[in-house]
Scaffold this motif. Structure first.
Motif, PDB file in Angstrom:
ATOM      1  N   GLU A 299       0.838  -1.212   0.000  1.00  0.00           N
ATOM      2  CA  GLU A 299       0.000   0.000   0.000  1.00  0.00           C
ATOM      3  C   GLU A 299       0.865   1.251   0.000  1.00  0.00           C
ATOM      4  OE1 GLU A 299      -3.228   0.697  -0.193  1.00  0.00           O
ATOM      5  OE2 GLU A 299      -3.760  -1.404  -0.487  1.00  0.00           O
TER       6      GLU A 299
ATOM      7  N   LEU B  74       1.788   2.175  -3.465  1.00  0.00           N
ATOM      8  CA  LEU B  74       0.642   2.744  -4.183  1.00  0.00           C
ATOM      9  C   LEU B  74       0.367   4.164  -3.713  1.00  0.00           C
ATOM     10  CD1 LEU B  74      -1.750  -0.353  -4.241  1.00  0.00           C
ATOM     11  CD2 LEU B  74      -0.415   0.559  -6.135  1.00  0.00           C
TER      12      LEU B  74
ATOM     13  N   ILE C 299      -2.081   6.077  -6.285  1.00  0.00           N
ATOM     14  CA  ILE C 299      -2.912   5.106  -6.994  1.00  0.00           C
ATOM     15  C   ILE C 299      -3.768   4.321  -6.000  1.00  0.00           C
ATOM     16  CG2 ILE C 299      -2.828   2.918  -8.270  1.00  0.00           C
ATOM     17  CD1 ILE C 299      -0.500   4.011  -9.841  1.00  0.00           C
TER      18      ILE C 299
ATOM     19  N   VAL D 232      -6.268   0.945  -6.020  1.00  0.00           N
ATOM     20  CA  VAL D 232      -6.684  -0.202  -6.827  1.00  0.00           C
ATOM     21  C   VAL D 232      -8.156  -0.490  -6.550  1.00  0.00           C
ATOM     22  CG1 VAL D 232      -6.349  -2.656  -7.280  1.00  0.00           C
ATOM     23  CG2 VAL D 232      -4.372  -1.182  -6.859  1.00  0.00           C
TER      24      VAL D 232
END
Length: 594
Positions: free
Chosen positions: A580, A583, A588, A590
């Motif tokens: 995480e 990301l 980002i 998901v």
């Protein structure tokens, strides 16, 4: 417990030893292929990437080495010091089969568990297990030979290009997404949240910029990436021999690349490829072979019988011609005795390519057997036979439809007949090169509702067709050329547009506004304001060429670490989830698909 080398140096590779080495003391290192215990003697096959040599350990040769050899198992890594001697029982099937090594000292460098796959040639194991344990799969002699040939082929290419004045120049891997063609692989940017790099589908724009830069002869053996559904012999990452030249025309590009192929096949396979290669236009290739990458190792060419049947009482033929379609067939020489079941299988094949059916006429001794013969007059049947050069014993296979469907169906049928009649396949070792030229510049995309570039947007139209760009775009031919080998496209290229005004007309024909064109390709169009030279080039599929050089029909056999059919890597389990934190740094989130 594994031993260390302790300064021991390898003197020879296993596969190098011959009779002229008899009497020499050698130091060998490698993997145990197998061990055979005959009581007082232990025979061990020792393998490295050059081959296998037999090592014999015995109480009378060296007792300590003999005792240690009793521990050996397949895939143990060992070092051996010994003397090369003539074998009492030579093995003519092995390059080293006239000699063996008397093992005077043995060091076990590492042990091995029982491997999940056998380390042997022509392994019959599932692809999934082979890719999961690829590092073991790559120990197999046949795969190692493929990778060695790949290395040698790359060196031949580099030497040839250097001798011909080319510079190898690297181009970026992180570049701008220009979605024309296949889907890009995207790489998110941490420094520019919400923005993405793309991995290159080819260095097309950069190699053209290098021409503008004055490097008039560029090449690169380069990795390329396409996020597309994988068909046979496709990989998401693949290798190109990328070539671009300034101040050239089509003949210059073709001549250079014929000489490159001639050199490559001579140095790797010692085969003399005749040049120049034959050239046929795209139109001729489709009409004769039903394919823009025809296999010319055999005949079975398509024959147009539209004129012969346009007035027949067979409605399918008559209506097809009346509606602008075409009726074409293949004369399967000597195949009149095909069973109805065999013909039905061929019909199923053409139906997968959009054909509605397959008409057939079997010319048997003293009779014509055909479900359509009753609809054709004797005159029409004779006209068909004459046009298709048919004689007793032949089977005529005919498809009627739109030209695109007929070419696709009969092109596939021709290849199937070639395999069925053993005209192509493992026993046909010849290499038949040709060039296919004058491709259509544009093709209409029904989904997009516009014309798209058959090659790419920078391909130059034939000079005599430029004026058709606005009025009849589908009739414009390109200065494009593909090199085809045994039915596979191994390379393709074109002369590029270097005139800004012509490039603008091309974008307009593609339905791209100049605003959109500059958004996608602005850096190239900007560069073209500053004196671009006339230029052209070609890109080879290096993996495909190596397939031909190694004799395999599977692209995965010539790539060290390939992906499977789902573009996944069973070895590393890529693609995988990421933390995480990673990301978050990229901005980002998901979202799971339902």
């Amino acid at each position: 417990m594994a031993e260390a080398l302790k300064g021991l140096k390898r003197t020879h590779m296993c596969g190098e030893l011959r009779e002229n080495h008899v009497g020499q003391n050698v130091v060998l290192m490698g993997w145990v292929q197998k061990r055979r215990d005959f009581g007082g003697l232990i025979f061990t096959d020792l393998r490295d990437r050059t081959g296998i040599v037999q090592v014999v350990f015995g109480e009378e040769i060296n007792k300590e080495a003999f005792i240690k050899a009793q521990e050996l198992r397949s895939e143990y890594v060992i070092a051996v010091i010994g003397e090369v001697v003539l074998r009492e029982a030579p093995n003519p099937n092995l390059p080293t089969g006239m000699i063996e090594v008397k093992g005077k000292e043995l060091r076990i460098l590492s042990e091995s568990e029982t491997p999940p796959i056998y380390i042997k040639e022509n392994l019959d194991a599932s692809e999934a297990i082979r890719l999961k344990y690829r590092y073991l799969d790559l120990r197999r002699p046949d795969l190692q030979r493929n990778i060695i040939i790949r290395h040698k082929a790359a060196k031949v290419v580099r030497d040839f290009m250097d001798e011909n004045g080319f510079l190898e120049i690297e181009t970026p891997m992180l570049t701008k997404s220009t979605p024309e063609g296949a889907r890009d692989y995207l790489v998110p940017s941490r420094n520019f949240p919400g923005k993405f790099y793309a991995l290159p589908q080819s260095p097309q724009i950069f190699k053209q910029l290098l021409m503008v830069s004055g490097f008039d002869r560029y090449f690169q053996i380069v990795r390329c990436f396409r996020d597309e559904d994988l068909r046979a012999n496709r990989q998401p990452e693949f290798t190109q021999i990328d070539i671009e030249m300034s101040f050239v025309d089509i003949d210059d590009v073709i001549d250079l690349n014929e000489r490159l192929m001639k050199r490559l096949f001579k140095e790797i396979l010692n085969i003399d490829i005749p040049t120049p290669f034959p050239r046929i236009t795209y139109k001729e290739a489709m009409e004769r072979y039903g394919s823009d990458k025809p296999d010319i190792r055999f005949g079975l060419e398509l024959v147009d019988i539209s004129d012969e049947v346009k007035n027949s009482n067979f409605k399918v033929f008559k209506d097809t011609v009346a509606n602008g379609g075409t009726v074409r067939g293949i004369n399967a020489k000597g195949c009149a005795e095909f069973s109805r079941k065999e013909i039905d299988k061929l019909e199923e094949l053409v139906k997968t390519y959009g054909a509605k059916g397959l008409a057939w006429i079997a010319l048997k001794e003293g009779e014509i057997k055909s479900p359509i013969a009753k609809f054709l007059s004797e005159e029409e049947l004779n006209a068909i036979k004459n046009k298709m050069q048919a004689e007793t014993g032949d089977l005529l296979l005919i498809v009627a439809d739109k030209p695109k469907t007929v070419f696709a169906a009969l092109g596939a049928l021709r290849l199937e007949l070639g395999r069925k009649l053993e005209l192509i396949g493992p026993n046909n070792k010849e290499f038949k090169f040709l060039w296919v030229t004058e491709f259509p510049l544009l093709e209409y995309d029904e989904e997009e509702g516009r014309y798209v570039a058959m090659h790419h947007p920078f391909t130059s139209p034939m000079d005599e067709d430029i004026e058709l760009l606005e009025t009849n775009p589908e009739k414009v031919r390109a200065k494009a050329y593909d090199m085809v080998l045994n039915g596979e496209e191994i390379g393709g290229g074109s002369i590029r547009i270097h005139d800004t005004k012509l490039q603008e007309r091309m974008f307009k024909a593609l339905g791209l506004s100049m605003e959109k064109a500059y958004e996608k390709f602005g850096f190239l169009l900007e560069a073209f304001k500053f004196g671009p030279p006339p230029h052209g080039g070609l890109a080879f599929g290096f993996d495909r060429i190596v397939m031909f050089l190694t004799g395999t029909d599977n692209i995965k056999d010539v790539i060290a670490f390939p992906k499977n059919q789902n573009a996944a890597c069973p070895l590393t389990n890529a693609p995988s989830e990421v933390d995480e934190k990673q990301l978050d740094e990229l901005g980002i989130t998901v979202i799971e698909k339902e």
